[in-house]
Write an enzyme that holds these catalytic residues in place. Sequence first.
Site, mmCIF file in Angstrom:
data_model
loop_
_atom_site.group_PDB
_atom_site.id
_atom_site.type_symbol
_atom_site.label_atom_id
_atom_site.label_comp_id
_atom_site.label_asym_id
_atom_site.label_seq_id
_atom_site.Cartn_x
_atom_site.Cartn_y
_atom_site.Cartn_z
ATOM 1 N N TYR A 128 0.862 -1.190 0.000
ATOM 2 C CA TYR A 128 0.000 0.000 0.000
ATOM 3 C C TYR A 128 0.890 1.228 0.000
ATOM 4 O O TYR A 128 1.843 1.310 0.779
ATOM 5 C CB TYR A 128 -0.898 -0.011 1.242
ATOM 6 N N ASP A 227 9.415 2.980 -0.461
ATOM 7 C CA ASP A 227 8.408 3.639 0.375
ATOM 8 C C ASP A 227 8.676 3.288 1.835
ATOM 9 O O ASP A 227 8.428 2.165 2.279
ATOM 10 C CB ASP A 227 7.017 3.176 -0.072
ATOM 11 N N LYS A 259 4.466 9.236 8.735
ATOM 12 C CA LYS A 259 4.219 8.678 10.060
ATOM 13 C C LYS A 259 5.181 9.218 11.141
ATOM 14 O O LYS A 259 5.004 10.318 11.604
ATOM 15 C CB LYS A 259 4.203 7.151 9.983
HETATM 16 C C1 LIG Z 1 3.893 2.299 3.209
HETATM 17 C C2 LIG Z 1 2.876 3.388 3.165
HETATM 18 N N1 LIG Z 1 2.925 4.299 2.183
HETATM 19 C C3 LIG Z 1 2.051 5.308 2.110
HETATM 20 C C4 LIG Z 1 1.035 5.440 3.034
HETATM 21 C C5 LIG Z 1 0.079 6.575 2.925
HETATM 22 O O1 LIG Z 1 0.274 7.476 3.965
HETATM 23 P P1 LIG Z 1 -0.911 8.471 4.432
HETATM 24 O O2 LIG Z 1 -1.943 7.612 5.091
HETATM 25 O O3 LIG Z 1 -0.224 9.436 5.341
HETATM 26 O O4 LIG Z 1 -1.425 9.128 3.190
HETATM 27 C C6 LIG Z 1 0.951 4.509 4.070
HETATM 28 C C7 LIG Z 1 -0.129 4.612 5.077
HETATM 29 O O5 LIG Z 1 -0.393 3.722 5.832
HETATM 30 C C8 LIG Z 1 1.880 3.465 4.142
HETATM 31 O O6 LIG Z 1 1.853 2.542 5.122
#
Ligand SMILES: Cc1ncc(COP(=O)(O)O)c(C=O)c1O
Length: 427
Positions: A128, A227, A259
Site C-alpha cells: 500500500y 516507500d 508517520k
Molecule cells: C507504506 C505506506 N505508504 C504510504 C502510506 C500513505 O500514507 P498516508 O496515510 O499518510 O497518506 C501509508 C499509510 O499507511 C503506508 O503505510
Amino acid sequence: MTPGGVNSPVRAFNAVGGTPRFIRSAEGAWLTDVDGNRYVDLICSWGPMLLGHAHPEVLAAVNAAVARGTSYGTPTEPEVELAEEIVARTSVDAVRFVSSGTEATMSAIRLARGFTGRDLVVKFAGCYHGHVDSLLASAGSGLATLRDALSVPGTPGVPASAAGETIVLPYHDRAAVEAAFAAHGDRIACLITEAAPGNMGVVAPEPGFNAFLAATCARYGALFVSDEVMTGFRASRTGQWGLDGAVEGWRPDLVTFGKVMGGGFPAAAFGGRADVMALLSPSGPVYQAGTLSGNPIATTAGLTTLRLATPEVYDHLDAAATTIKAAVADALSAAGVAHTVQSTGTMFSVFFCDGPVRDFTDASRTDTRAYAAFFHAMLDAGVYLPPSAFETWFLSAAHDDRAVQAVLDALPGAARAAAAAGEEGTA
Ligand SMILES: Cc1ncc(COP(=O)(O)O)c(C=O)c1O
C-alpha cells in the site's frame, strides 16, 4: 454524517464486526475512550507515535511553536533542521516536505516520470502506498501473464488509464520482475515498493531482494522508489534501509517518508538523489507544491520526535516486541491456533495461518474469522489491536512493563477465543 462513521477506512470495524471506540485522550501507551475505558494501544495512530502519546517534551516543543503562530507560508528553521535530521539518518541527499504519505508517493512517482520521461510504474500486490490513483491498482490474478498483470483499477473512481499504467507483480517474485522489465523496460519510469511490506502484515524482504530491485531498475534506467512511510524511523533508527541498503552498500533513487517523522501531525516527505531532486520546482521543471507543506508545528513535532528517538528507544521497542511476539506465539500454540509471527527490525505482525508468508497470496490465507474473535477478546481485556488481520502491531517507547504485562495477561483468553472461532468456521 461521515461515510462509515470514520475518516479513514482502516479505523472501522468492518473486518472484525462491532463499532470502533471513540477515543477522548491518550497518554504514553494508553488510550481512554469517551466512556472512560482504558486500553493498551497497539495501533499508535498506525505508526507515528514512536515515543508514545502526549510525550512531555514533544508537547512542550509543539506548544512553544503554536505560540509563535501556526503557519507562515515561508521557509522556517524547523523544516531545515528536520530535513538535516532525515538526511543524516537515511540515504537521501535532499528532501521535500508534504502533508501525507499519499502526497509523498504521488509526488515521488511524478518526479520519477519527469526524470525518466516514461509513464509505467511497477508495484507489488499487497503493498500500500496511499490512495494515489495509479497505486491502488492490484493484479487481477496474481501470477498471471504479464499482459494480465497490467492491472485493473482497485477501486471505482480510478480511471482505467491510470490503472493501466501500473504493472502489479507478486512480492518476492524475481522472475516476474525480470520479465516485466524485459517486456516493458524502456517504458518503466520506476518501481515502487514498501521498503519492507507492512500493509499485508509484516513481510520482511528476503536478504538481497531490495538490492536486486535497485539493480534491475538501474539496468533499465528506471528509478527505484523505496516507500519508507511506515518503516522509516520505526523498523530501525535508520528505517528499513538501515537494515539492508546501508549494510549491503546500495541506495534507492527516491524514498518516501511519513508517520514517525511527523510526530503525530500531518507531515510526510520524499527525498533522494541530488540530481533527481534537482528537477523539482522551483529548481527544475517538475511541479509540486503545498500550502501547509513543512508546516512549523508539524515539523517541530517531527524534529523533536526524531531527536528523542535514540538508540535506547529502539532497544526498548525491540525488547518489548520480542516479549510480546513470544507470548503471542506461546498463547496461540497452546490453544492450537495456526499462526506465524513475522518481523523486520522492531516492526512485527501476526498472521493467523501457517508460514512463511512471502507475498500477498500467502497473507490472504490468514484466518480472518479467528482474528476477529481474537481481536474482540483482546479489546474486552483492554488491548486495542488493529481491527484487521493484515496490519502491523505498533509499539512505542512508552510501552513499559505494566503495558506489556496487560497485553500478556490478555493473550491466553484471546487465543482460546480464536481457537473456538476457528472450530466454528470448520464445523
Ligand atoms: C507504506 C505506506 N505508504 C504510504 C502510506 C500513505 O500514507 P498516508 O496515510 O499518510 O497518506 C501509508 C499509510 O499507511 C503506508 O503505510
